[in-house]
Motif scaffolding. Structure first.
Motif, mmCIF file in Angstrom:
data_model
loop_
_atom_site.group_PDB
_atom_site.id
_atom_site.type_symbol
_atom_site.label_atom_id
_atom_site.label_comp_id
_atom_site.label_asym_id
_atom_site.label_seq_id
_atom_site.Cartn_x
_atom_site.Cartn_y
_atom_site.Cartn_z
ATOM 1 N N GLN A 55 0.706 -1.441 0.047
ATOM 2 C CA GLN A 55 0.041 -0.134 -0.065
ATOM 3 C C GLN A 55 0.929 1.471 -0.075
ATOM 4 N N GLN A 56 1.934 1.157 0.632
ATOM 5 C CA GLN A 56 3.076 2.495 0.587
ATOM 6 C C GLN A 56 3.862 2.424 -0.788
ATOM 7 N N GLY A 57 3.728 1.413 -1.491
ATOM 8 C CA GLY A 57 4.245 1.643 -2.693
ATOM 9 C C GLY A 57 5.740 0.882 -2.632
ATOM 10 N N PHE A 58 6.101 0.218 -1.660
ATOM 11 C CA PHE A 58 7.589 -0.422 -1.626
ATOM 12 C C PHE A 58 7.276 -1.591 -2.790
ATOM 13 N N THR A 59 8.233 -2.060 -3.248
ATOM 14 C CA THR A 59 8.390 -3.216 -4.157
ATOM 15 C C THR A 59 9.777 -3.952 -3.508
ATOM 16 N N THR A 60 9.781 -5.157 -4.014
ATOM 17 C CA THR A 60 10.822 -6.040 -3.738
ATOM 18 C C THR A 60 12.178 -5.414 -4.581
ATOM 19 N N ALA A 61 13.351 -6.037 -4.129
ATOM 20 C CA ALA A 61 14.623 -5.787 -4.855
ATOM 21 C C ALA A 61 14.295 -6.125 -6.258
ATOM 22 N N ARG A 62 13.602 -7.082 -6.824
ATOM 23 C CA ARG A 62 13.369 -7.092 -8.119
ATOM 24 C C ARG A 62 12.129 -6.144 -8.931
ATOM 25 N N GLY A 63 11.756 -5.349 -8.008
ATOM 26 C CA GLY A 63 10.730 -4.607 -8.551
ATOM 27 C C GLY A 63 9.065 -5.106 -8.736
ATOM 28 N N ASN A 64 8.778 -6.242 -7.660
ATOM 29 C CA ASN A 64 7.761 -6.818 -7.839
ATOM 30 C C ASN A 64 6.877 -6.617 -6.440
ATOM 31 N N PRO A 65 5.480 -6.782 -6.418
ATOM 32 C CA PRO A 65 4.862 -6.591 -5.171
ATOM 33 C C PRO A 65 5.477 -7.372 -4.165
ATOM 34 N N TRP A 66 5.249 -7.227 -2.889
ATOM 35 C CA TRP A 66 5.478 -8.143 -1.869
ATOM 36 C C TRP A 66 4.766 -9.191 -1.779
ATOM 37 N N ARG A 67 5.167 -10.233 -1.570
ATOM 38 C CA ARG A 67 4.445 -11.735 -1.028
ATOM 39 C C ARG A 67 4.781 -12.107 0.324
ATOM 40 N N ARG A 68 3.884 -12.743 0.895
ATOM 41 C CA ARG A 68 4.506 -13.107 2.414
ATOM 42 C C ARG A 68 5.705 -14.027 2.461
ATOM 43 N N GLU A 69 5.844 -15.070 1.570
ATOM 44 C CA GLU A 69 7.028 -16.001 1.673
ATOM 45 C C GLU A 69 8.136 -15.015 1.277
ATOM 46 N N VAL A 70 8.119 -13.919 0.300
ATOM 47 C CA VAL A 70 9.342 -13.158 0.099
ATOM 48 C C VAL A 70 9.638 -12.430 1.308
ATOM 49 N N LEU A 71 8.862 -11.649 2.054
ATOM 50 C CA LEU A 71 9.258 -11.034 3.135
ATOM 51 C C LEU A 71 9.779 -11.885 4.267
ATOM 52 N N HIS A 72 9.275 -13.129 4.277
ATOM 53 C CA HIS A 72 9.623 -14.119 5.281
ATOM 54 C C HIS A 72 11.100 -14.477 4.966
ATOM 55 N N ARG A 73 11.148 -14.800 3.823
ATOM 56 C CA ARG A 73 12.721 -15.162 3.466
ATOM 57 C C ARG A 73 13.768 -14.081 3.836
ATOM 58 N N LEU A 74 13.281 -13.023 3.491
ATOM 59 C CA LEU A 74 14.153 -11.643 3.771
ATOM 60 C C LEU A 74 14.322 -11.889 5.175
ATOM 61 N N LEU A 75 13.614 -11.601 6.173
ATOM 62 C CA LEU A 75 13.716 -11.584 7.564
ATOM 63 C C LEU A 75 14.182 -12.837 8.164
ATOM 64 N N THR A 76 14.440 -13.755 7.521
ATOM 65 C CA THR A 76 15.213 -14.946 7.979
ATOM 66 C C THR A 76 16.382 -15.164 7.707
ATOM 67 N N ASN A 77 16.861 -13.920 6.768
ATOM 68 C CA ASN A 77 18.342 -14.129 6.323
ATOM 69 C C ASN A 77 19.152 -13.427 7.151
ATOM 70 N N PRO A 78 20.084 -13.941 7.993
ATOM 71 C CA PRO A 78 20.975 -13.463 8.991
ATOM 72 C C PRO A 78 21.564 -12.014 8.649
ATOM 73 N N ARG A 79 21.794 -11.813 7.282
ATOM 74 C CA ARG A 79 22.643 -10.779 7.001
ATOM 75 C C ARG A 79 21.567 -9.324 7.075
#
Length: 327
Positions: free
Chosen positions: A59-83
């Motif tokens: 809703q805020q217009g943020f997109t993923t690093a690939r320019g796609n809309p966020w999906r739950r599994e994409v955000l989950h994968r990012l937030l479980t990356n220790p980096r």
């Protein structure tokens, strides 16, 4: 990696968006200016679900690093990356990392939360493989790229014009079930392929696509040299900090868009239909990737119109813009 301009160097807007989302996932009291639920009373602390965090990001217009809309599994994968917290795979701080989006303590809290919730989450439904997402299907009212979504968990897959945001002035009012969109489009694509000269036209289209893909691969391959040149100018004091950060940001965005375009084109370059005479049978048995390649090669755009009054024919809602060869 989303949140970083380079390892250990933050992308401020991305990092701030993730921090706001994570604060609500963990149930931390919202700071001034941070989003709250419509039903949330003043001072009440509520832990967001990952779905709520994803909806807010989109809703805020943020997109993923690939320019796609966020999906739950994409955000989950990012937030479980220790980096995301400046840690290595063993959970130890990375030497010389610099700034991190999250603190190690926030990262550990998030992982504990995800483990707790994993036992509560219902089994995921099989994902629908959409044929015309990624910019192929667009809203016929506002020209915004349509996304694949379900109205609710038990609803059939559908294409929808996304809700408007500050950066995407969409109308959010056009939706069409996936089967009612994809089946008529497939019928028209197959009908085009039965016309005289169709095979030669496909070969010309593929040649155009392969030539553009080759140019993009070269451009992407030269990205490290461009970044190194910017860093060299900055290191020698020939570029002020603000100009250095702006140049890094512009080159990062160019690289992201180039990679996204290349991925889109590569879907069209491996189409094994040479010598296939019974195209209808081929379509019903071909893998999804091959069918999508054929559709994207033939079709530049599918415009999805609002439901016309007095008609239930899906063909009345679809306008196809056919791809033209440069030859």
């Amino acid at each position: 990696m989303y949140g970083y301009a380079s390892p250990g160097v933050l992308a401020p807007a991305e990092a701030e968006a993730l921090r706001k989302a994570v604060a609500h996932l963990l149930g931390e009291p919202p700071a001034e200016g941070q989003p709250v639920r419509a039903s949330q009373s003043e001072g009440e602390v509520v832990r967001w679900s990952e779905g709520e965090a994803v909806r807010w990001m989109n809703q805020q217009g943020f997109t993923t690093a690939r320019g796609n809309p966020w999906r739950r599994e994409v955000l989950h994968r990012l937030l479980t990356n220790p980096r995301i917290a400046g840690l290595d795979s063993a959970g130890e701080p990375i030497e010389g990392w610099g700034e991190s989006v999250l603190t190690p303590d926030q990262f550990r809290q998030l992982n504990a939360l995800f483990v707790e919730r994993s036992g509560q989450r219902a089994p995921a439904r099989d994902a629908h493989e959409y044929l015309a997402t990624g910019g192929c299907a667009v809203c016929g009212r506002c020209e915004t790229a349509m996304t694949g979504a379900r109205v609710h968990s038990d609803a059939p897959p559908s294409y929808r014009c996304p809700p408007p945001t500050e950066t995407v002035p969409s109308c959010g009012s056009v939706r069409m079930n996936a089967d009612r969109l994809e089946d008529p489009v497939a019928e028209q694509v197959l009908a085009e392929l039965l016309k005289p000269g169709a095979q030669a036209r496909l070969e010309a289209l593929q040649a155009d696509i392969e030539a553009e893909a080759a140019r993009l691969r070269q451009h992407i391959g030269e990205a490290d040299a461009r970044f190194a040149s910017i860093g060299d100018l900055h290191g020698r004091g020939l570029m002020v900090e603000s100009a250095f950060l702006a140049a890094q940001k512009a080159n990062k965005e160019d690289l992201r868009l180039s990679r996204a375009r290349l991925r889109y084109l590569e879907q069209m370059t491996d189409l094994p239909i040479g010598g296939v005479h019974d195209l209808v049978h081929w379509w019903t048995t071909a893998p999804h990737a091959s069918k999508k390649a054929l559709l994207l090669l033939e079709v530049e755009q599918v415009r999805v119109l609002p439901q016309p009054e007095g008609s239930n024919d899906p063909h009345d809602r679809i306008q196809i813009v056919w791809r033209q060869s440069a030859a």
